[in-house]
Design a protein around this motif. Structure first.
Motif, PDB file in Angstrom:
ATOM      1  N   SER A   1       8.394  16.346   3.172  1.00  0.00           N
ATOM      2  CA  SER A   1       9.348  15.657   4.147  1.00  0.00           C
ATOM      3  C   SER A   1      10.359  14.517   3.362  1.00  0.00           C
ATOM      4  O   SER A   1      11.171  14.313   3.890  1.00  0.00           O
ATOM      5  N   TRP A   2      10.147  14.890   1.681  1.00  0.00           N
ATOM      6  CA  TRP A   2      11.055  13.852   1.359  1.00  0.00           C
ATOM      7  C   TRP A   2      12.109  14.537   0.611  1.00  0.00           C
ATOM      8  O   TRP A   2      12.122  15.907   0.503  1.00  0.00           O
ATOM      9  N   PRO A   3      13.384  14.078   0.237  1.00  0.00           N
ATOM     10  CA  PRO A   3      14.501  14.696  -0.373  1.00  0.00           C
ATOM     11  C   PRO A   3      13.933  15.337  -1.856  1.00  0.00           C
ATOM     12  O   PRO A   3      12.949  15.153  -2.545  1.00  0.00           O
TER      13      PRO A   3
ATOM     14  N   ILE B   1       0.825  -1.216   0.042  1.00  0.00           N
ATOM     15  CA  ILE B   1       0.106  -0.141  -0.023  1.00  0.00           C
ATOM     16  C   ILE B   1       0.864   1.095  -0.108  1.00  0.00           C
ATOM     17  O   ILE B   1       1.766   1.445   0.632  1.00  0.00           O
ATOM     18  N   LEU B   2       0.784   2.065  -0.857  1.00  0.00           N
ATOM     19  CA  LEU B   2       1.736   3.054  -0.988  1.00  0.00           C
ATOM     20  C   LEU B   2       1.417   4.453  -0.081  1.00  0.00           C
ATOM     21  O   LEU B   2       0.597   4.362   0.545  1.00  0.00           O
ATOM     22  N   SER B   3       2.354   5.479  -0.216  1.00  0.00           N
ATOM     23  CA  SER B   3       2.313   6.420   0.972  1.00  0.00           C
ATOM     24  C   SER B   3       1.025   7.104   1.112  1.00  0.00           C
ATOM     25  O   SER B   3       0.529   7.344   2.256  1.00  0.00           O
ATOM     26  N   ALA B   4       0.504   7.401  -0.024  1.00  0.00           N
ATOM     27  CA  ALA B   4      -0.845   8.538   0.152  1.00  0.00           C
ATOM     28  C   ALA B   4      -2.002   7.676   0.796  1.00  0.00           C
ATOM     29  O   ALA B   4      -2.672   7.897   1.732  1.00  0.00           O
TER      30      ALA B   4
ATOM     31  N   ARG C   1      15.654   1.962  -3.500  1.00  0.00           N
ATOM     32  CA  ARG C   1      14.797   2.886  -3.019  1.00  0.00           C
ATOM     33  C   ARG C   1      14.409   3.557  -4.284  1.00  0.00           C
ATOM     34  O   ARG C   1      15.040   4.605  -4.837  1.00  0.00           O
ATOM     35  N   TYR C   2      13.340   3.269  -4.689  1.00  0.00           N
ATOM     36  CA  TYR C   2      12.750   3.934  -5.959  1.00  0.00           C
ATOM     37  C   TYR C   2      12.334   5.537  -5.862  1.00  0.00           C
ATOM     38  O   TYR C   2      11.689   5.451  -4.777  1.00  0.00           O
ATOM     39  N   PRO C   3      12.555   6.362  -6.626  1.00  0.00           N
ATOM     40  CA  PRO C   3      12.062   7.635  -6.786  1.00  0.00           C
ATOM     41  C   PRO C   3      10.762   7.498  -7.371  1.00  0.00           C
ATOM     42  O   PRO C   3      10.269   6.342  -7.414  1.00  0.00           O
ATOM     43  N   GLY C   4       9.811   8.629  -7.618  1.00  0.00           N
ATOM     44  CA  GLY C   4       8.687   8.493  -8.106  1.00  0.00           C
ATOM     45  C   GLY C   4       8.731   8.017  -9.669  1.00  0.00           C
ATOM     46  O   GLY C   4       9.653   8.342 -10.246  1.00  0.00           O
TER      47      GLY C   4
ATOM     48  N   SER D   1      12.172  -0.606  -2.181  1.00  0.00           N
ATOM     49  CA  SER D   1      12.064   0.521  -1.131  1.00  0.00           C
ATOM     50  C   SER D   1      11.846   1.518  -1.757  1.00  0.00           C
ATOM     51  O   SER D   1      11.344   1.670  -2.864  1.00  0.00           O
ATOM     52  N   SER D   2      11.950   2.770  -0.988  1.00  0.00           N
ATOM     53  CA  SER D   2      11.441   3.897  -1.645  1.00  0.00           C
ATOM     54  C   SER D   2      12.091   5.183  -0.947  1.00  0.00           C
ATOM     55  O   SER D   2      12.636   5.160   0.248  1.00  0.00           O
ATOM     56  N   ILE D   3      12.164   6.383  -1.637  1.00  0.00           N
ATOM     57  CA  ILE D   3      12.659   7.607  -0.847  1.00  0.00           C
ATOM     58  C   ILE D   3      11.684   7.890   0.120  1.00  0.00           C
ATOM     59  O   ILE D   3      12.172   8.869   0.993  1.00  0.00           O
ATOM     60  N   ALA D   4      10.712   7.326   0.401  1.00  0.00           N
ATOM     61  CA  ALA D   4       9.698   7.528   1.401  1.00  0.00           C
ATOM     62  C   ALA D   4      10.380   7.301   2.459  1.00  0.00           C
ATOM     63  O   ALA D   4       9.831   7.401   3.874  1.00  0.00           O
TER      64      ALA D   4
ATOM     65  N   GLY E   1      -2.321   5.548  -5.677  1.00  0.00           N
ATOM     66  CA  GLY E   1      -2.032   5.744  -4.294  1.00  0.00           C
ATOM     67  C   GLY E   1      -0.777   6.355  -3.707  1.00  0.00           C
ATOM     68  O   GLY E   1      -0.432   6.484  -2.527  1.00  0.00           O
ATOM     69  N   GLY E   2       0.073   7.046  -4.624  1.00  0.00           N
ATOM     70  CA  GLY E   2       1.316   7.641  -4.394  1.00  0.00           C
ATOM     71  C   GLY E   2       1.113   8.918  -4.168  1.00  0.00           C
ATOM     72  O   GLY E   2       0.273   9.590  -4.793  1.00  0.00           O
ATOM     73  N   THR E   3       2.398   9.513  -3.891  1.00  0.00           N
ATOM     74  CA  THR E   3       2.411  10.871  -3.678  1.00  0.00           C
ATOM     75  C   THR E   3       3.169  11.654  -4.944  1.00  0.00           C
ATOM     76  O   THR E   3       2.763  12.982  -5.225  1.00  0.00           O
ATOM     77  N   THR E   4       3.855  10.748  -5.763  1.00  0.00           N
ATOM     78  CA  THR E   4       4.495  11.248  -6.744  1.00  0.00           C
ATOM     79  C   THR E   4       3.562  11.082  -8.170  1.00  0.00           C
ATOM     80  O   THR E   4       4.030  11.268  -9.082  1.00  0.00           O
ATOM     81  N   ASP E   5       2.267  10.602  -8.045  1.00  0.00           N
ATOM     82  CA  ASP E   5       1.373  10.107  -9.107  1.00  0.00           C
ATOM     83  C   ASP E   5       1.150  11.526 -10.016  1.00  0.00           C
ATOM     84  O   ASP E   5       0.676  11.128 -11.118  1.00  0.00           O
TER      85      ASP E   5
ATOM     86  N   VAL F   1       3.122   5.751   7.075  1.00  0.00           N
ATOM     87  CA  VAL F   1       3.070   4.385   7.489  1.00  0.00           C
ATOM     88  C   VAL F   1       3.857   3.515   6.365  1.00  0.00           C
ATOM     89  O   VAL F   1       4.766   2.696   6.667  1.00  0.00           O
ATOM     90  N   TYR F   2       3.774   4.003   5.068  1.00  0.00           N
ATOM     91  CA  TYR F   2       4.278   3.395   4.056  1.00  0.00           C
ATOM     92  C   TYR F   2       5.723   3.428   4.083  1.00  0.00           C
ATOM     93  O   TYR F   2       6.579   2.393   4.061  1.00  0.00           O
ATOM     94  N   GLY F   3       6.569   4.559   4.536  1.00  0.00           N
ATOM     95  CA  GLY F   3       7.700   4.769   4.655  1.00  0.00           C
ATOM     96  C   GLY F   3       8.329   3.997   5.832  1.00  0.00           C
ATOM     97  O   GLY F   3       9.495   3.600   5.691  1.00  0.00           O
TER      98      GLY F   3
HETATM   99  C1  VAH Z   1       4.701   6.969  -3.822  1.00  0.00           C
HETATM  100  N1  VAH Z   1       5.091   6.339  -5.797  1.00  0.00           N
HETATM  101  O1  VAH Z   1       4.417   8.047  -3.976  1.00  0.00           O
HETATM  102  C2  VAH Z   1       5.654   5.930  -4.518  1.00  0.00           C
HETATM  103  C3  VAH Z   1       6.878   5.955  -4.104  1.00  0.00           C
HETATM  104  C4  VAH Z   1       8.483   7.552  -4.068  1.00  0.00           C
HETATM  105  C5  VAH Z   1       7.146   7.505  -3.939  1.00  0.00           C
HETATM  106  O2  VAH Z   1       6.996   5.370  -3.011  1.00  0.00           O
HETATM  107  O3  VAH Z   1       4.330   6.596  -2.678  1.00  0.00           O
END
Ligand code: VAH
Length: 316
Positions: free
Chosen positions: A272-274, A72-75, A163-166, A111-114, A176-180, A136-138
């Motif tokens: 809050s992300w880089p 389940i992604l960040s948002a 650690r995938y970026p968007g 993983s993720s930049i989250a 459900g992501g923040t980078t969508d 919670v995702y992070g």
């Molecule tokens: C998200 N696309 O937005 C995913 C990813 C870095 C972002 O983890 O939650």
């Protein structure tokens, strides 16, 4: 034989095709909660919280590699924190235990930049930066990285992680992501509709084109075991940009493209992300090198989405 868990997801659906091309359709088992209509290859329904079901498939097909792409992604994850934690951790534990007890050759864990938080170095965040996730995702991904390292050290499970970026791609929709926003914006531009951006115009985030993300994943998994020096997760950088910058690129092709900024709760997550990521270790240990710039990404996204909307081909 490779098992992909979460094959219907934004990454999973494209990675599955790449793995089929590499290993042959008969050697890739795609799986998710529901069958994907029109899928060409072997597909099995797996709810990854059910370890018996995963074991059944691993045994039946003599699986030797597992790509665990369900989460389940960040948002979305913020809607029900404890459920997000349960699902993200339970599915990982199932994969780790099955890898340990079935001597699976290798496992991929995204993983993720989250995993980084507001106190991290915002520019060129180093691989060994403190992890202080705000979602919670992070939190689940930071914990997952440590569990991955633990199963490597204690049981020799060869689990590898990025650690995938968007991720930006035309082949699938994010969920459900923040980078969508960086995918949705191209769909709106191509349909010549106004775009409502849920991030502020200057919010720079690390992103990566789907083709780069897929190639990085396969290159990491193909690298000789002894070259993998990091067993929590490798930083991975593609290209960093803000909404302003992607809009300027799009307006080179669609001069009248309009965007209104309506930041919501996802702005706080993104803040809050880089801004950018240092992936020196990935470059050094297994030769990572991104290929796609924002200009090339924009040209390809617009060209491919125009074709899709013209043919109304449904997204995989
Ligand atoms: C998200 N696309 O937005 C995913 C990813 C870095 C972002 O983890 O939650």
């Amino acid at each position: 034989v490779v098992l992909v868990i979460g094959a219907n997801g934004q990454l999973g659906s494209v990675l599955t095709q790449a793995l089929q091309e590499k290993f042959g359709k008969e050697n890739v088992i795609a799986s998710d909660l529901r069958e994907k209509e029109g899928y060409s290859g072997i597909f099995e329904i797996i709810d990854a919280t059910d370890s018996e079901r995963i074991q059944e498939i691993v045994t039946r097909y003599k699986v030797t590699q597992i790509y665990h792409l369900a989460a389940i992604l960040s948002a979305k994850g913020e809607e029900a924190p404890l459920r997000t934690w349960d699902i993200n951790m339970k599915t990982l534990f199932n994969v780790l235990e099955i890898a340990r007890t079935n001597s699976i050759d290798r496992v991929f864990y995204p993983s993720s930049i989250a995993v980084f938080g507001a106190n991290a170095t915002p520019l060129n965040t180093p691989n060994n930066e403190n992890l202080s996730p705000t979602t919670v995702y992070g939190i689940s991904k930071a914990a997952g990285e440590n569990w991955a390292q633990y199963y490597f050290e204690k049981y020799g499970v060869d689990i590898r992680s990025l650690r995938y970026p968007g991720v930006i791609g035309y082949q699938s929709l994010p969920g459900g992501g923040t980078t969508d926003y960086a995918v949705d914006i191209y769909h709106k531009a191509v349909q010549e509709q106004e775009f409502s951006c849920f991030l502020k115009e200057d919010t720079m985030l690390p992103m990566i084109f789907m083709e780069d993300a897929i190639r990085a994943t396969i290159e990491l998994m193909e690298a000789p075991k002894e070259s993998i020096k990091i067993r929590t997760s490798y930083n991975l950088a593609g290209v960093s940009f803000s909404p302003d910058e992607i809009i300027a690129e799009i307006q080179k092709i669609y001069p009248n493209f309009k965007v209104k900024f309506e930041p919501d709760f996802r702005q706080d997550i993104a803040a809050s992300w880089p801004r950018s990521i240092d992936d020196t270790e990935a470059k050094k240990d297994w030769g990572w090198e991104p290929e796609y710039t924002l200009e090339k990404i924009t040209q390809i996204m617009i060209q491919k989405l125009r074709e899709q909307y013209k043919n109304q081909t449904n997204l995989i």
